[in-house]
Design an enzyme around this catalytic site. Structure first.
Site, PDB file in Angstrom:
ATOM      1  CE  LYS A 180      -1.673   2.244   2.639  1.00  0.00           C
ATOM      2  NZ  LYS A 180      -2.382   3.934   1.757  1.00  0.00           N
ATOM      3  N   GLY A 233       7.059   4.701   8.143  1.00  0.00           N
ATOM      4  CA  GLY A 233       6.248   5.555   8.450  1.00  0.00           C
ATOM      5  C   GLY A 233       6.861   6.262   9.819  1.00  0.00           C
ATOM      6  CD  GLU A 255      14.057   0.475   8.581  1.00  0.00           C
ATOM      7  OE1 GLU A 255      14.187   1.782   9.544  1.00  0.00           O
ATOM      8  OE2 GLU A 255      13.857  -0.595   8.251  1.00  0.00           O
ATOM      9  CB  CYS A 289      13.323   8.633   8.118  1.00  0.00           C
ATOM     10  SG  CYS A 289      13.877   7.260   6.983  1.00  0.00           S
ATOM     11  CD  GLU A 390      10.985  12.116  11.046  1.00  0.00           C
ATOM     12  OE1 GLU A 390       9.375  11.558  11.504  1.00  0.00           O
ATOM     13  OE2 GLU A 390      10.967  11.688  10.556  1.00  0.00           O
TER      14      GLU A 390
END
Ligand SMILES: NC(=O)c1ccc[n+]([C@@H]2O[C@H](COP(=O)([O-])OP(=O)(O)OC[C@H]3O[C@@H](n4cnc5c(N)ncnc54)[C@H](O)[C@@H]3O)[C@@H](O)[C@H]2O)c1
Length: 886
Positions: A180, A233, A255, A289, A390
């Site tokens: 997805k 994500g 991750e 990331c 973040e």
């Protein structure tokens, strides 16, 4: 405008609802394509198709090599779509064309590399080269098998790369996948599905669903037919996925987010470090990331460094992603732009200095896009929210540190642990820091570099598991252990015999590799033995008594030039510390071969020295049962006593003084390579020790005969050893110079050693080990005293075997029942003991009566009880035997 469909079961299909959604170019705000909007029904169909494909085995049942070949075709089809993939990736995600043009090549490379690794290097099957279980010899191996249906849920920052990782890992390892992509970047995963179809990847192996993450994610993460989820994500969504997956205990790899520190030391190359800090942050608009969004700069160079960063940031060209001169494109969406703007306001409110940026940009002609200027905050404290959270945009926090330790502390002061960098001209200094930073990747003098064979993943809240390389591929397998018993027989099963009162094991395995030279003058064969083992530097291990008897000198002379030195400080019942000292001496001498000259104490020490010499470390590191997988340092044993048989056995008995117990190395790989039985070596043994060590051999023979692991070959050896002992031990005791008696006794001891090395010993040995350890009695003497008592204890359970022993000991058993003969065997042993003037009671050895209860418990804990003919579970029974022996 193009319309894209779902890819389910090998076909491109509309959503069941017929609904579609728009995908927007973030550089212009214009719609670039319409895409089918999957719902729950489509998700279930995709999962069902993946399940069918997996269970059917058309893919999972292929060899890794066959799968890899198919993956190479798939990779070629992806490469062929390279330009289309690049343009669509840029238009869908805002990536600059200077980056997206590589993805066709990189994605196809990932498929090829991981496929190749899976086909040629991955340890699908691994033999475990030792039994691991002394009681259940078996072939033990590990098989790694595909997990099943995998779900890949990927983010919008690197759609092709993420799709290729998830698909490649899953399929090269034999799984099927439902992928997805993020709903804002759905296009390139569907182009990859076209490539899969063109390459003939079987239907159902790869499925791609586009649509709203929350809705589809719920079905994907809770469906019982899904076995594994791999998600890339945010940490918040990762945690949700873990929760959803927990009800059906799916395997999950995540991750997640990061707030990585890029540490710039004062000795870094300034140009490289500035570029590293800029590239580490503003690459792909900071929507990465692993970005180094906390640049930690040494105080000494801080001001200058911030100024250089400002200059470089202001030189970056922000513009439409398909224009060739653009360094930084738009953010992916209006939402992301709003998030970044919010954080910049927050940074200003928190008191950080805005050095540059901090504004939206509107490149002429692209006013509808989501552009933001590269933004630098200086004088950021690590506890500010902009340094902890973040942001996922082109915003960097520059922090100051005054020592390497402080840099590490700041770097680790984060809930994340994904990646980081260290810039320095001193590799050793940078590496020291790299080792202390708690993250899954550290780049030294670089940033953002990936490799298909180098694992990637996070510490702390940055993730679970790894992707890429062997470690990443292993995450897509289950581990199965297969234990294949060497004998398919109830009667050969030691462990199941725990349910039996007569737990004999009926099977035969025999290994006795020692080359035995026996007879007058065989000591002369020593140099040939050394050479045959490929050695040149022989060290003698011995003890003071043996040296005093002049035997060490004989051996030294026999060795000629191969002799490099000796160690003779071995006490009776030697201990771990002695093994360590002897090993240190062997290392000093550069010995490549050990010649042990002495009784069991010396030979056992030598066995442990050979293991420690070969494997390093100290003796206690190597106390284990059947752990070794290869030959040890070569060992020639020259026994000088009359009984242990250690020169041919697979066991070293060593005293652990801290535990006050004998501990063992048991392993076929410690059996001495050569044994020399020259009667000259035992003729000096005093009568008392001849009798005592002879009784050790007799105990070996009787216990091997009656043990639960007794078997025919060993029975033969044990019985003949008893016959020889009965005839020649009294002669050797009476006249130590009787050479023929000496030879026969030595050979008998050796045969008894062979017998028990395979068949094991029993309760008499457990009791003797206790008396030896706690009361310092000679092992053979203790064995002799308790043996007849244990024989009577075993008379019912081992009547047949003890009856044979009676015959071997010269008892006329005609007209006797086996049980009576068994009792007569015990009497015969006692008669022999009297004949050779062997002590008959523990009292004579100075064992105190009030110690017997503790002794019984101690003996019960000795491994040898496990093999006793009659189960030994009751301390009262053992105490009774000690009392009888007292
Ligand atoms: N690994 C095995 O298979 C195995 C089997 C049985 C016993 N053991 C172990 O062996 C040890 C006992 O060994 P052991 O009974 O041979 O006694 P030992 O090695 O302790 O020697 C006893 C004494 O006899 C002296 N001696 C040896 N040979 C001599 C000779 N030819 N002339 C004069 N003096 C001599 C020694 O100097 C020593 O003082 C125990 O620790 C026992 O646990 C090991």
């Amino acid at each position: 405008m193009d319309t894209y469909k779902l890819f389910i079961d090998g076909e491109f299909v509309e959503a069941q609802s017929g609904e579609t959604f728009e995908s927007v170019d973030p550089g212009t705000g214009a719609v670039v394509a319409r895409v089918a909007r999957a719902g729950t029904g489509d998700t279930e169909a995709a999962i069902a198709s993946a399940r069918r494909a997996f269970d059917h085995g058309e893919w999972s049942g292929l060899t890794p090599q066959a799968r890899a070949r198919k993956c190479y075709d798939f990779a070629d089809q992806i490469a062929a779509q390279g330009l289309r993939l690049a343009v669509m990736e840029s238009m869908d995600s805002g990536q600059i064309i200077g980056l997206s043009k590589f993805w066709g090549m990189l994605a196809s490379g990932t498929l090829r590399n991981l496929g190749y690794y899976a086909a040629t290097k991955f340890p699908w099957e691994e033999e475990i080269p030792f039994s691991g279980n002394v009681f259940a010899p078996a072939r033990e191996y590990i098989r790694r098998e595909p997990i099943g249906v995998c779900v890949g849920i990927i983010p919008w920052n690197f759609p092709i790369s993420m799709a290729s990782w998830k698909i490649a890992h899953a399929i090269v390892m034999g799984n099927t996948i439902v992928l997805k992509p993020a709903s804002v970047t759905p296009l390139t995963a569907l182009i990859m599905a076209e490539a899969a179809q063109a390459a003939g990847i079987p239907p159902g192996v790869i499925n791609v669903l586009t649509g709203p993450g929350a809705e589809l994610g719920k079905t994907l993460c809770t469906h019982p037919d899904v076995d594994k989820i791999a998600f890339t994500g945010s940490t918040a969504v990762g945690a949700q996925i873990m929760r959803m997956a927990s009800d059906t205990v799916k395997k999950v790899t995540l991750e997640l987010g990061g707030k990585s520190a890029n540490i710039i030391l004062d000795d870094a190359d300034p140009d490289l470090a500035v570029e590293g800090a800029i590239f580490g942050t503003f690459f792909h608009q900071g929507q990465v990331c692993e970005s180094g969004t906390r640049v930690l700069v040494a105080g000494k160079i801080y001001d200058d460094f911030v100024e250089r960063m400002r200059k470089r940031a202001e030189e970056l060209q922000v513009g439409y992603q398909l224009l060739p001169g653009t360094h930084q494109g738009p953010l992916v969406s209006a939402d992301q732009l709003a998030t970044v703007e919010g954080y910049v306001r927050l940074g200003i409110d928190e008191g950080a200095d805005l050095v540059t940026g901090g504004t939206r940009l509107q490149p002429p002609g692209f006013e509808g896009g989501f552009y933001y200027a590269p933004t630098i905050f200086a004088n950021v404290r690590n506890d500010m929210r902009i340094a902890q959270e973040e942001i996922f945009g082109p915003v960097v926090c520059v922090e100051r540190f005054d020592s390497d330790e402080e840099a590490v502390t700041i770097a680790n002061d984060s809930m994340y642990g994904l990646a980081g960098g260290v810039f320095s001209n001193n590799n050793a200094r940078a590496e020291r820091i790299a080792r202390q930073v708690r993250t899954g990747t550290v780049w030294i003098n670089n940033f953002h570099i990936f490799g298909d064979f180098a694992p990637f993943g996070g510490y702390k809240q940055s993730g679970v598991g790894r992707e890429l390389g062997g470690v990443g591929l292993a995450e897509y397998t289950q581990v199965k252990r297969i234990h294949m018993n060497i004998a398919a027989s109830r009667r050969a099963n030691f462990t199941m015999n725990i349910f039996s009162d007569n737990p004999r094991v009926d099977s035969l395995q025999y290994r006795a590799p020692t080359n035995v030279l026996a007879g007058h003058g065989t000591l002369a064969g020593l140099p040939q033995a050394v050479v045959s083992l490929g050695c040149r530097r022989a060290m003698i291990l011995t003890d003071a008594g043996v040296r005093k008897a002049g035997l060490t000198r004989l051996v030294q002379n026999a060795l000629c030039d191969f002799y490099v030195g000796a160690f003779d400080d071995i006490p009776a019942d030697s201990d771990l510390a002695t093994v360590d000292t002897a090993t240190a001496r062997a290392r000093e001498l550069g010995a490549d071969c050990i010649v042990s000259v002495g009784g069991g104490s010396v030979i056992d020490t030598a066995k442990a020295v050979c293991v420690t010499l070969k494997n390093g470390g100290e003796a206690n590191d190597h106390i284990a049962l059947m752990r070794l997988t290869e030959p040890q340092t070569p060992h020639i044993a020259i026994p000088t006593t009359a009984g242990t048989g250690s020169e041919v056995t697979n066991v070293a008995v060593i005293h652990n003084t801290k535990l006050d117990r004998k501990v063992y190395i048991v392993d076929a790989n410690i059996i001495p390579n050569v044994a020399i039985l020259d009667p000259r070596m035992t003729m000096t043994l005093p009568a008392r020790l001849t009798a005592a060590t002879g009784m050790d051999a007799i105990t070996h023979a009787v216990e091997a005969l009656t043990s639960t692991l007794a078997q025919t070959v060993c029975d033969g050896q044990a019985l003949h050893a008893l016959r020889l002992m009965k005839e020649f031990l009294p002669r050797a005791v009476t006249n130590g110079e009787d050479e023929q008696a000496r030879i026969q006794v030595s050979v008998a001891a050796c045969m008894a050693g062979w017998a028990f090395s395979t068949a094991q010993v029993g309760l008499a040995h457990s009791m003797a080990h206790t008396i030896g350890t706690l009361h310092h009695a000679h092992h053979g003497t203790a064995c002799g005293i308790v043996l007849p008592k244990v024989m009577r204890f075993n008379a019912v359970h081992a009547a047949d075997k003890l009856a044979m022993a009676a015959q071997a000991l010269g008892v006329d058993t005609t007209d006797m029942t086996d049980h009576d003969a068994a009792l007569a065997a015990a009497d015969a042993v006692e008669a022999l003991m009297r004949e050779i003037k062997h002590p008959m009671t523990l009292r004579e050895l100075g064992v105190p009566e009030d110690a017997l209860e503790a002794d019984a418990l101690h003996a019960l804990g000795d491994t040898a009880t496990l093999f006793n003919a009659r189960p030994v579970n009751d301390p009262a029974e053992v105490l009774e035997l000690f009392r009888q022996a007292f």
